[in-house]
Design an enzyme around this catalytic site. Sequence first.
Site, PDB file in Angstrom:
ATOM      1  NE  ARG A 170     -14.512  -2.243   0.660  1.00  0.00           N
ATOM      2  CZ  ARG A 170     -15.300  -3.230   1.122  1.00  0.00           C
ATOM      3  NH1 ARG A 170     -15.078  -4.486   0.713  1.00  0.00           N
ATOM      4  NH2 ARG A 170     -16.281  -2.973   1.956  1.00  0.00           N
TER       5      ARG A 170
ATOM      6  CD  GLU B 100       6.971  -3.893  -0.874  1.00  0.00           C
ATOM      7  OE1 GLU B 100       8.189  -4.118  -0.875  1.00  0.00           O
ATOM      8  OE2 GLU B 100       6.125  -4.712  -1.254  1.00  0.00           O
TER       9      GLU B 100
END
Length: 735
Positions: A623, A700
């Site tokens: 989400r 990342e």
Amino acid sequence: MAIGRPLSRVEARDKVTGAARYTADTRLPGMVYAALMSSAVSAGRVRAIDTARAEAAPGVLAVITHLNRPQWHSTPAALRYVETRFPLADEHIHHHGQYLAVVVAGTREQAAHAAGLVAVDYETRPAVPTLDAALPDAHQPVWRFEPEFPTLLALGDPEARLAAADVRLDLEYRTPYNSHAPMEPNATLAHWDGGSLTVHETSQQVHLDRPVIAGALGLPPDRVRVVSTLVGGAFGNKTAVWAHTLLAAVAARQVGRPVQLVVTRKQVFTCHGHQPPIIQRLRVGANRDGTLQAITHHTVNGTPVLFDRPEAAISPTGTVYALRSVGVRVEVAGMHMPAPATMRTPGDGPGMFAVGSALDEMAYALELDPIELRRRNHLAVHPLLGRPWSGKQLLECYDVGAERFGWERRAPRPRMMRDGADWVGFGMSSAQRLEHHAAARAAVEIRDDGSAEVRTAAPEIGTGNLTTLTQIAADGTGIAPSQVDIRSGDTTLPESAPTSGSRTTGSTGTAVHLAALRARQAAARLAVADPRSPLHGLPAERVGAARGRLYDVDVPRRGETYRDLLRRNGRRSIVEQGFHDPAGADPRFAYATFGAHFTEVRIDDTLRRVRVTRHVGVFAVGRVLNPKTARNQAQGGIIYALGGALMEDLATDPVTGRFIAPALTDYHVPVNADVGDIDVSFVEEPDYNAHPLGAKGLGEVVAVGVHASIANAVYHAIGIRVRDLPITPDKLLRP
């Protein structure tokens, strides 16, 4: 709902108006300044050190060396200090730039001047300056990764599978030293009050720093406070306690005044972490139908001569594509180099450069579309854990990315796309990063003026996490985000997950979510038990919250504000705690974030300069809590990796091992002129197995695979395969 809205950052106005205060902006009465003197050699020892001229310089209050420093307590290993020796521990020198003295003076300029007056008589020894020079010493590290990152592993029989494969490739890839190069230099302001120490610090994880500082100085942890509210860029170089922090605290105790120590830009490059150089050998075998049979992945990375620190470049090897057999081996080789550190996408970034490039090379060998090869080897189960992936939408990322990019226009072979003087190339790569969890606590207070406050030790490191945590608390309490304050970055606040490893959204966000829900539920219980409340007598679970009021979910007009409820009951506030248990994820599944990168490059036929003109990134991270900050993070991660692919190289002198260009003037990072169009989108599907909010880490995975995507596009453009980063024009001069 606040979650899902593209809210601007809560700290944005302070940053753009200059009101934001970083560590180096902090001032205390009576504050003085420290400067560090660094070694000019890479290996040897200090025969003698003369501090007389420095001590006599104007404004100097103290000069501390290994000869007169206070005693360190405990040991670095016991404290998980980033290195295996404390600063100024002895006369031995293990890398260029190693700190040999700290000077304290009345002004920053006086301290820097005096540091330059410290004279050292060196006994120089031959250095191991490069990874190639260190290779004869390569060995398995004294280290064990988590189960997902073994340093030696064989699944199946990779040698037999390779021998039986229709097509076999034997490839070597190299990545150089890369520096975090944050905009904000590392800094410390240390202040003693009796036997207690307060440290204002450029830190990504204040609660983890505290026991290291306390242990080194011989203090109980509760006598050390660490404050780090805003961090001006980190990328991992502020996940550790470095020497300057301990030296600032020692200096402040010695002179009896607050001491500020801001390291120079060159010292940021030499003594505050980097990604080490890595050599990766991949052998890949596949059948003619595109079925991957085996991969062996052998990596060697540079490590300091004093200790082993492996880089987990093998982390993507066995978990990204379906393989019949995998073999990995991780080695390190000792060099006279400063300590490496976690750097954005540690392991995954350099590892996916090799794996993503090797898959592209195999696709050409098999005459398959690179996406099709990946589709045929899509992995549904984590091979080491034996669990199915939860929330994996990698195939959808391929589809969305290919359509947005226009992949169908790709010519099947290199050197087939031309536009004027430019060769044009298309490349792509997968992205994947395992989801990491950490224990986290947070508190949420609902106040009698109708506002709320979040309390968490997580600092804002430039990712927008304070904004998303505010949105989480707003939805949990039903109070507008504009009415929610947040206090952060202080060990006096509940311990958050470290703001590293893409843990903030899932771990600290879950703690804030639970704290907000409990605060709202406590208010609901107060209301239903209060005969004067319109909600009196209702079951507590029938009470909802929105727009700063509690209401009956069956009769929404029936309700009252938090302000009226608390003031009528003589309550100043309601405060509740939330705790994220890292073992809380459903153990039946494996968790990761996924994505796909598509890159267009243009290469001038004469200059051979690579320009990334278009990049499309599509990511599946559960989400998306704030599409504005998420897109900003994704664009930043792509630009970050673009620098590593095309220009970043913290080069070393091949004889001495010293860094040649340790400054932003010479270490090149992308600027606006280097960045083309970056298109970011998300395949959004909440993963409630991972976290109650359905969100996973983002910061990342967006950078994983970019290096390979660019390198693959370069090959497609001009038919030259670059396997050693960065991809500079000199490597493209072959016809």
